[in-house]
Write a protein that holds these residues in place. Structure first.
Motif, PDB file in Angstrom:
ATOM      1  N   GLN A 167       0.831  -1.208   0.000  1.00 38.01           N
ATOM      2  CA  GLN A 167       0.000   0.000   0.000  1.00 38.01           C
ATOM      3  C   GLN A 167       0.864   1.256   0.000  1.00 38.01           C
ATOM      4  OE1 GLN A 167      -2.759  -1.091   3.408  1.00 38.01           O
ATOM      5  NE2 GLN A 167      -4.162   0.036   2.105  1.00 38.01           N
ATOM      6  N   ALA A 168       1.877   1.266   0.865  1.00 33.70           N
ATOM      7  CA  ALA A 168       2.746   2.442   0.950  1.00 33.70           C
ATOM      8  C   ALA A 168       3.475   2.677  -0.368  1.00 33.70           C
ATOM      9  CB  ALA A 168       3.748   2.277   2.091  1.00 33.70           C
ATOM     10  N   ALA A 169       3.941   1.599  -1.005  1.00 29.23           N
ATOM     11  CA  ALA A 169       4.632   1.748  -2.282  1.00 29.23           C
ATOM     12  C   ALA A 169       3.692   2.314  -3.342  1.00 29.23           C
ATOM     13  CB  ALA A 169       5.189   0.391  -2.726  1.00 29.23           C
ATOM     14  N   GLY A 170       2.428   1.861  -3.341  1.00 28.10           N
ATOM     15  CA  GLY A 170       1.455   2.382  -4.298  1.00 28.10           C
ATOM     16  C   GLY A 170       1.180   3.854  -4.076  1.00 28.10           C
ATOM     17  N   LYS A 171       1.057   4.263  -2.818  1.00 25.24           N
ATOM     18  CA  LYS A 171       0.819   5.677  -2.519  1.00 25.24           C
ATOM     19  C   LYS A 171       2.007   6.527  -2.927  1.00 25.24           C
ATOM     20  CE  LYS A 171      -3.266   5.580  -0.455  1.00 25.24           C
ATOM     21  NZ  LYS A 171      -4.438   6.354  -0.920  1.00 25.24           N
ATOM     22  N   LEU A 172       3.214   6.018  -2.718  1.00 23.96           N
ATOM     23  CA  LEU A 172       4.399   6.770  -3.118  1.00 23.96           C
ATOM     24  C   LEU A 172       4.448   6.949  -4.634  1.00 23.96           C
ATOM     25  CD1 LEU A 172       7.114   5.271  -0.750  1.00 23.96           C
ATOM     26  CD2 LEU A 172       6.437   7.675  -0.867  1.00 23.96           C
ATOM     27  N   THR A 173       4.057   5.925  -5.359  1.00 24.31           N
ATOM     28  CA  THR A 173       4.021   6.033  -6.823  1.00 24.31           C
ATOM     29  C   THR A 173       3.021   7.100  -7.255  1.00 24.31           C
ATOM     30  OG1 THR A 173       4.651   3.708  -7.093  1.00 24.31           O
ATOM     31  CG2 THR A 173       3.552   4.775  -8.961  1.00 24.31           C
ATOM     32  N   GLU A 174       1.839   7.081  -6.629  1.00 23.43           N
ATOM     33  CA  GLU A 174       0.829   8.083  -6.969  1.00 23.43           C
ATOM     34  C   GLU A 174       1.293   9.482  -6.597  1.00 23.43           C
ATOM     35  OE1 GLU A 174      -3.932   9.026  -6.274  1.00 23.43           O
ATOM     36  OE2 GLU A 174      -3.018   7.262  -5.322  1.00 23.43           O
ATOM     37  N   LEU A 175       1.974   9.597  -5.461  1.00 24.10           N
ATOM     38  CA  LEU A 175       2.485  10.894  -5.033  1.00 24.10           C
ATOM     39  C   LEU A 175       3.511  11.421  -6.031  1.00 24.10           C
ATOM     40  CD1 LEU A 175       2.625  13.136  -2.922  1.00 24.10           C
ATOM     41  CD2 LEU A 175       4.245  11.730  -1.632  1.00 24.10           C
ATOM     42  N   ASN A 176       4.362  10.548  -6.547  1.00 25.32           N
ATOM     43  CA  ASN A 176       5.344  10.970  -7.550  1.00 25.32           C
ATOM     44  C   ASN A 176       4.654  11.461  -8.823  1.00 25.32           C
ATOM     45  OD1 ASN A 176       7.566  10.397  -5.931  1.00 25.32           O
ATOM     46  ND2 ASN A 176       7.727   8.292  -6.657  1.00 25.32           N
ATOM     47  N   ARG A 177       3.592  10.762  -9.242  1.00 25.83           N
ATOM     48  CA  ARG A 177       2.852  11.196 -10.427  1.00 25.83           C
ATOM     49  C   ARG A 177       2.212  12.564 -10.198  1.00 25.83           C
ATOM     50  NH1 ARG A 177       0.858   5.719 -10.807  1.00 25.83           N
ATOM     51  NH2 ARG A 177      -1.083   6.427  -9.843  1.00 25.83           N
ATOM     52  N   THR A 178       1.639  12.747  -9.019  1.00 26.96           N
ATOM     53  CA  THR A 178       0.989  14.019  -8.705  1.00 26.96           C
ATOM     54  C   THR A 178       2.003  15.154  -8.676  1.00 26.96           C
ATOM     55  OG1 THR A 178      -0.689  12.861  -7.395  1.00 26.96           O
ATOM     56  CG2 THR A 178      -0.455  15.221  -7.014  1.00 26.96           C
ATOM     57  N   THR A 179       3.176  14.885  -8.139  1.00 28.15           N
ATOM     58  CA  THR A 179       4.232  15.900  -8.114  1.00 28.15           C
ATOM     59  C   THR A 179       4.628  16.321  -9.524  1.00 28.15           C
ATOM     60  OG1 THR A 179       5.097  14.908  -6.085  1.00 28.15           O
ATOM     61  CG2 THR A 179       6.538  16.426  -7.252  1.00 28.15           C
ATOM     62  N   ALA A 180       4.775  15.342 -10.413  1.00 25.81           N
ATOM     63  CA  ALA A 180       5.121  15.665 -11.798  1.00 25.81           C
ATOM     64  C   ALA A 180       4.008  16.471 -12.463  1.00 25.81           C
ATOM     65  CB  ALA A 180       5.388  14.375 -12.576  1.00 25.81           C
ATOM     66  N   GLU A 181       2.758  16.117 -12.171  1.00 27.98           N
ATOM     67  CA  GLU A 181       1.628  16.838 -12.748  1.00 27.98           C
ATOM     68  C   GLU A 181       1.610  18.286 -12.273  1.00 27.98           C
ATOM     69  OE1 GLU A 181      -2.018  17.111 -14.982  1.00 27.98           O
ATOM     70  OE2 GLU A 181      -0.278  15.803 -15.006  1.00 27.98           O
ATOM     71  N   LEU A 182       1.910  18.507 -11.013  1.00 24.58           N
ATOM     72  CA  LEU A 182       1.956  19.874 -10.483  1.00 24.58           C
ATOM     73  C   LEU A 182       2.994  20.710 -11.232  1.00 24.58           C
ATOM     74  CD1 LEU A 182       1.612  19.174  -6.658  1.00 24.58           C
ATOM     75  CD2 LEU A 182       0.010  20.429  -8.083  1.00 24.58           C
ATOM     76  N   GLY A 183       4.121  20.109 -11.551  1.00 26.00           N
ATOM     77  CA  GLY A 183       5.142  20.842 -12.299  1.00 26.00           C
ATOM     78  C   GLY A 183       4.644  21.278 -13.667  1.00 26.00           C
ATOM     79  N   ARG A 184       3.917  20.389 -14.342  1.00 24.88           N
ATOM     80  CA  ARG A 184       3.385  20.746 -15.663  1.00 24.88           C
ATOM     81  C   ARG A 184       2.343  21.856 -15.542  1.00 24.88           C
ATOM     82  NH1 ARG A 184       3.957  15.067 -16.206  1.00 24.88           N
ATOM     83  NH2 ARG A 184       1.810  14.685 -15.556  1.00 24.88           N
ATOM     84  N   ARG A 185       1.532  21.790 -14.520  1.00 26.79           N
ATOM     85  CA  ARG A 185       0.505  22.816 -14.343  1.00 26.79           C
ATOM     86  C   ARG A 185       1.117  24.175 -14.020  1.00 26.79           C
ATOM     87  NH1 ARG A 185      -4.357  19.465 -11.288  1.00 26.79           N
ATOM     88  NH2 ARG A 185      -4.426  17.794 -12.820  1.00 26.79           N
ATOM     89  N   LYS A 186       2.225  24.165 -13.317  1.00 25.90           N
ATOM     90  CA  LYS A 186       2.905  25.418 -13.004  1.00 25.90           C
ATOM     91  C   LYS A 186       3.289  26.150 -14.283  1.00 25.90           C
ATOM     92  CE  LYS A 186       7.146  27.182 -10.940  1.00 25.90           C
ATOM     93  NZ  LYS A 186       8.310  26.888 -10.075  1.00 25.90           N
ATOM     94  N   THR A 187       3.870  25.426 -15.216  1.00 32.63           N
ATOM     95  CA  THR A 187       4.291  26.049 -16.468  1.00 32.63           C
ATOM     96  C   THR A 187       3.107  26.640 -17.218  1.00 32.63           C
ATOM     97  OG1 THR A 187       6.153  24.528 -16.650  1.00 32.63           O
ATOM     98  CG2 THR A 187       5.424  25.620 -18.675  1.00 32.63           C
ATOM     99  N   ALA A 188       2.018  25.880 -17.294  1.00 37.31           N
ATOM    100  CA  ALA A 188       0.860  26.339 -18.061  1.00 37.31           C
ATOM    101  C   ALA A 188       0.231  27.580 -17.450  1.00 37.31           C
ATOM    102  CB  ALA A 188      -0.171  25.215 -18.159  1.00 37.31           C
ATOM    103  N   VAL A 189       0.079  27.608 -16.135  1.00 33.42           N
ATOM    104  CA  VAL A 189      -0.570  28.773 -15.528  1.00 33.42           C
ATOM    105  C   VAL A 189       0.314  30.006 -15.642  1.00 33.42           C
ATOM    106  CG1 VAL A 189       0.204  28.526 -13.128  1.00 33.42           C
ATOM    107  CG2 VAL A 189      -2.026  29.507 -13.607  1.00 33.42           C
TER     108      VAL A 189
END
Length: 350
Positions: A167-189
């Protein structure tokens, strides 16, 4: 007393994936990453004209959509960080329980060894080799009741620990994806806001100072007259406290992704004001639209949330007298504006 602090685990080593508000804090729009970037690059120095305010409204609307998208992702990252921490703590406790059970069985094995007759079943069941898992089950038949109970507890604890690690490994994977998504959104805004600023500064100073978002499309809005709004008190004591809290931060700057106490975006201001009144609102304007009872506009009372545009991309707080208080757009400050400044989608009473 044994400590429950998280110990490094194989496969669970907490590669402290910190999604700080600073690293995420600029990140507001994957949903717009294509279209917004094109708009930002297409018109580097637009000339002022009769449709300038309309174009500015459109750019700020896109930037606000980006901000709300960022806010939702940032909230998800916050929840994921909390989930990961909880799972890591549970895994640390689970590992401690496994260690305790193995120590108990080790003591039993040592006792048998001193008696000169170490049961091979004990040695097998204490083995870390997963290939012997089927042999373990068969070995249970050759043990006494007390030994069997201890070994079953160990097997259950090991199974629970393995689940917690996955479970913890799955959450960490999702957290990494969310972090990358935040970076992309920063550029667009940032691109959307840069385009809006360029358009804003083509307006004459007086028009720029009096700019109200949504006023560029005045003709279409004027075709839908607003009802007479009666002078009514706040719907509740908490609503009155929220209005007072919003008024106390008049003049604070708009900063996208901010929830106070010194700067705000539109939904961040609502969350802050109601938080001061002891009411927990969700993070985005889309979620806030459904965070209470819908009321007709002609029954709006101070403290009600006014949701704007079909995408529910902007939110303000009705304060009475046909006015709202809100955080309008980057570069502006928390201020009063007419309740009809943009097309109204809903009025929600938290």
């Amino acid at each position: 007393m044994a400590s429950h602090r998280r110990a490094p685990q194989p496969g669970l080593a907490v590669r402290t994936t910190r999604v700080t508000v600073l690293s995420a804090a600029a990140a507001a729009t994957a949903a717009l990453s294509g279209g917004t970037a094109q708009i930002a690059a297409a018109d580097p120095a637009p000339a002022a004209g009769p449709d300038t305010a309309t174009r500015l409204d459109r750019l700020y609307q896109q930037a606000e959509q980006a901000t709300e998208s960022y806010d939702a992702a940032q909230e998800r990252a916050r929840q994921l960080r909390a989930d990961v921490a909880t799972l890591q703590d549970r895994a640390a406790q689970g590992q401690q329980r496994v260690n305790e059970l193995r120590n108990e069985l080790g003591a039993l094995a040592a006792e048998q060894y001193r008696g000169g007759a170490l049961d091979p079943s004990i040695a097998l069941l204490l083995s870390d080799d997963p290939a012997h898992s089927l042999d373990r089950a068969a070995a249970l038949d050759r043990l006494g009741a007390r030994q069997t109970q201890q070994l079953r507890e160990l097997q259950d604890a090991e199974k629970a620990l393995d689940g917690q690690r996955r479970q913890a490994a799955g959450k960490l994977t999702e957290l990494n994806r969310t972090t990358a998504e935040l970076g992309r959104r920063k550029t667009a805004v940032q691109q959307a806001l840069a385009a809006a600023r360029r358009v804003l500064y083509t307006l004459p100073p007086a028009q720029r100072a009096g700019y109200v978002p949504g006023m560029g499309d005045r003709a279409s809005r004027d075709r839908v007259p607003l009802p007479d709004l009666p002078k009514l008190p706040a719907a509740s004591g908490r609503a009155a406290l929220a209005v007072a809290a919003a008024r106390q931060v008049l003049g604070s700057p708009y900063v996208w992704g901010a929830t106070g106490p010194h700067s705000f975006d539109c939904s961040g201001l609502m969350q802050y004001a109601y938080g001061r009144a002891g009411v927990a609102l969700p993070r985005t304007s889309q979620e806030q639209m459904n965070a209470g009872r819908r009321v007709p506009l002609d029954q709006a009372r101070p403290g009600d949330l006014v949701i704007y545009r079909g995408d529910a991309g902007h939110v303000a707080m009705y304060v009475g007298g046909g006015r709202v208080i809100h955080a309008p757009y980057p570069g502006a400050q928390v201020r009063y504006d007419p309740v009809g400044m943009m097309p109204i989608t809903a009025v929600t009473r938290p």
